[in-house]
Design a protein around this motif. Sequence first.
Motif, PDB file in Angstrom:
ATOM      1  N   ALA A   1       0.858  -1.176   0.000  1.00 61.98           N
ATOM      2  CA  ALA A   1       0.000   0.000   0.000  1.00 61.98           C
ATOM      3  C   ALA A   1       0.895   1.227   0.000  1.00 61.98           C
ATOM      4  O   ALA A   1       1.712   1.406   0.907  1.00 61.98           O
ATOM      5  CB  ALA A   1      -0.920  -0.008   1.215  1.00 61.98           C
ATOM      6  N   VAL A   2       0.763   2.088  -1.003  1.00 63.92           N
ATOM      7  CA  VAL A   2       1.711   3.180  -1.194  1.00 63.92           C
ATOM      8  C   VAL A   2       0.969   4.466  -1.568  1.00 63.92           C
ATOM      9  O   VAL A   2      -0.238   4.491  -1.734  1.00 63.92           O
ATOM     10  CB  VAL A   2       2.738   2.836  -2.290  1.00 63.92           C
ATOM     11  CG1 VAL A   2       3.513   1.586  -1.924  1.00 63.92           C
ATOM     12  CG2 VAL A   2       2.037   2.636  -3.643  1.00 63.92           C
ATOM     13  N   GLY A   3       1.748   5.547  -1.736  1.00 60.48           N
ATOM     14  CA  GLY A   3       1.186   6.814  -2.181  1.00 60.48           C
ATOM     15  C   GLY A   3       0.842   7.710  -1.018  1.00 60.48           C
ATOM     16  O   GLY A   3       1.627   7.873  -0.080  1.00 60.48           O
ATOM     17  N   ASN A   4      -0.367   8.272  -1.052  1.00 59.17           N
ATOM     18  CA  ASN A   4      -0.811   9.202  -0.020  1.00 59.17           C
ATOM     19  C   ASN A   4      -0.924   8.544   1.349  1.00 59.17           C
ATOM     20  O   ASN A   4      -1.079   9.207   2.360  1.00 59.17           O
ATOM     21  CB  ASN A   4      -2.171   9.785  -0.434  1.00 59.17           C
ATOM     22  CG  ASN A   4      -2.583  10.969   0.409  1.00 59.17           C
ATOM     23  OD1 ASN A   4      -1.864  11.947   0.514  1.00 59.17           O
ATOM     24  ND2 ASN A   4      -3.751  10.869   1.028  1.00 59.17           N
ATOM     25  N   ILE A   5      -0.818   7.240   1.383  1.00 59.31           N
ATOM     26  CA  ILE A   5      -0.936   6.476   2.625  1.00 59.31           C
ATOM     27  C   ILE A   5       0.304   6.640   3.502  1.00 59.31           C
ATOM     28  O   ILE A   5       0.299   6.234   4.663  1.00 59.31           O
ATOM     29  CB  ILE A   5      -1.181   4.995   2.276  1.00 59.31           C
ATOM     30  CG1 ILE A   5      -1.932   4.284   3.377  1.00 59.31           C
ATOM     31  CG2 ILE A   5       0.102   4.285   1.929  1.00 59.31           C
ATOM     32  CD1 ILE A   5      -2.527   2.959   2.957  1.00 59.31           C
ATOM     33  N   GLY A   6       1.384   7.229   2.954  1.00 56.20           N
ATOM     34  CA  GLY A   6       2.535   7.523   3.795  1.00 56.20           C
ATOM     35  C   GLY A   6       3.862   7.000   3.287  1.00 56.20           C
ATOM     36  O   GLY A   6       4.912   7.461   3.704  1.00 56.20           O
ATOM     37  N   THR A   7       3.859   6.041   2.373  1.00 58.92           N
ATOM     38  CA  THR A   7       5.101   5.499   1.828  1.00 58.92           C
ATOM     39  C   THR A   7       5.407   6.185   0.506  1.00 58.92           C
ATOM     40  O   THR A   7       4.619   6.093  -0.432  1.00 58.92           O
ATOM     41  CB  THR A   7       4.976   3.983   1.581  1.00 58.92           C
ATOM     42  OG1 THR A   7       4.613   3.344   2.800  1.00 58.92           O
ATOM     43  CG2 THR A   7       6.279   3.411   1.063  1.00 58.92           C
TER      44      THR A   7
END
Length: 525
Positions: free
Chosen positions: A193-199
Motif C-alpha cells: 500500500a503506497v502513495g498518499n498512505i505515507g510510503t
Amino acid sequence: MGSRQVSASDLAGLLGPDALGRFGLPGRITVAGLGISGISAARALAGLGARVTVVDNGDGDAHRARAAELAELGIEVRLGHLSDGARAGETLPEGTELVVTSPGWQPQSPLFLAAAEAGVDVVGDVEVAWRLRGAGAELRAARRAAAEGTGEGADADPAGPAEWLAVTGTNGKTTTTQMLASILKAAGLRTAAVGNIGTPIIDVVLGEQQYDVLAVELSSYQLHWAPSLRVHSAAVLNLAPDHLDWHGSMQAYAADKGRIYEGNTVACVYNVADKATEDLVVEADVEEGCRAIGFTLGAPGPSMLGVVDGILVDRAFVENRQKNAQELAEVKDVNPPAPHNIANALAAAALARAFGVEPRAVRDGLRDFRPDAHRVARVDEVASVVYVDDSKATNTHAAEASLASFDKVVWIAGGLAKGATFDELVQKSAERMRGAVLIGADRALIAEALARHAPEVPVVDLDRTDTGAMLAAVREAAALAEPGDTVLLAPACASMDMFANYNKRGDAFADAVRELAAEDAADTA
C-alpha cells in the motif's frame, strides 16, 4: 516493505548516463518542498543524474538538518529568504526545466506562476514515479546481475513494472487501499500500500523489491499534478466538498479526482449511491474495453458488487452476469461492519476482482484486515456509554458517515473547517444527536448549523485550546450522554488549530476517556 531508500549514488551508474532522457525527465529540476515526498524525489532525481535544487520557505532546525543531508548528495537546498530578500519557495531557480512539487503546494503558488511564465511544467512525485516505472524494472535487473557477479543485466526485470490499482475519494481512501492490499496479499501477490498512505511511491518504484501490483492511494492534490498517469483500474469512492480552499471550487476538486480514471485499461469503479462518481467515469477517456463497475450497499445489478442478505456478492466479474452472482464474503468479515466501511470493502473487492483475484482471497483479505487507529475505533465503555474515536473524520462527509453508524450520539466536533459548511451534515444527522460538544477554531460554524437545523439538541461551546481541552470536552459529553449512547469524536474538521495532526487529537481523546474511566472506577469501588 523491502524497498530501501533510493541511493543518490547508484542509479545513474546502473542505468547509464542517458537515464533521465529515456524516462522523460530533463537535466535541471527544482523540487518544491522539503517534506517526505520532496526528499524522496530529490534523492531519486539526483541519483539519475539530474542537477537538483530544492526550495522551501521554511528555515527551522529540522529544515536545516534535512538540507545538510541532501547537500552531502550534491543537492542544492535553498531555505527561507534568499540574499536578495525574496523567499526561496517563491523563486524559480535559473535554468529550471521541470518543477516537481510536494502535494500540498497550491496551484497559485508564486513559484508555479513563475514556472508557467517561463514555460516550465509542474508535476508531482506521483507523476515522477509513474514515468520511472520502467527504470525500476531495469534497476532490479542490474542489481541482480551485479549481485550474481555477471556484470551484465537484462534490459528490465522479467516481471516488468508492477501494475497500479488506484483509490481516491473524499473519504475512505486509506482504509480501502489497506483493504485492497490485504486482499492482494491473501491472493499470494507481491504488493504494498503506497502513495498518499505515507510510503513515498518513488522509493517503492525504484526499490529493490519486485511487486506484482501496487495498491495506490491518491489524493486530489497528487492527481492534480499527475497528467500522464494511466493505471490498470481505479476507484473514486465518493465526492463531497473538501479542500475547496486549495482547488478553488467543487467543480475543480471533482475534476482532479476524476483524473484517476483517465486511461484506465480494465475497470473504473464508482459508487452507485454517489452519482457524481459515475459521472466522472462517463467523462473519462479510457482504453477500449475498460468497464464501468459499480458498488452498492443494496442488491447489485449486472456489472456491480453489492450486498444480499448479509453477503458481499459480485455480479461484475462472473460469467453470465445478467443471471449469476458470486459470493465473496460476509458482512461480518468487514472490520468494523459500519455501512461506510462495507462500501470501502466492496470498492476494494471490485479492484481486486478486476485484477483477477479469486473470491476466497477477498474473504480472507477482509478477515485479515485491521483498521488503523482513529478510524471509528472503540476506546472504552464508561457507565454504559461507549466512547468512539473517529478523529480521522476530518470533513463533513466523513463525519456524516460516522454519525450514521450509531443510534444515539453525543457528538464532539470542531477544528479547522477548510471552507466547509455544516448545514447538510446537521440536517441528515440531527435525529441521532443526544447533544454536541464543540471545540476548535471554527466551532461557531457548527453551532450556527445546529441552531438552524437542530435547535432541540443541547450544545456545549467549549472555548479553550489548552492541553486539558479534550478532557473537558469528554467530561461535558459524558454529562450529556445517557446509558446506551455513544460519545463520538468525529470532528468534521482538520486538527491543526489545536493538535499537530488527527492522530494526536485522537490520542488526546483516548487519554481523556481512560481518565474518565479511572475516575468512574474509583467512584464505584
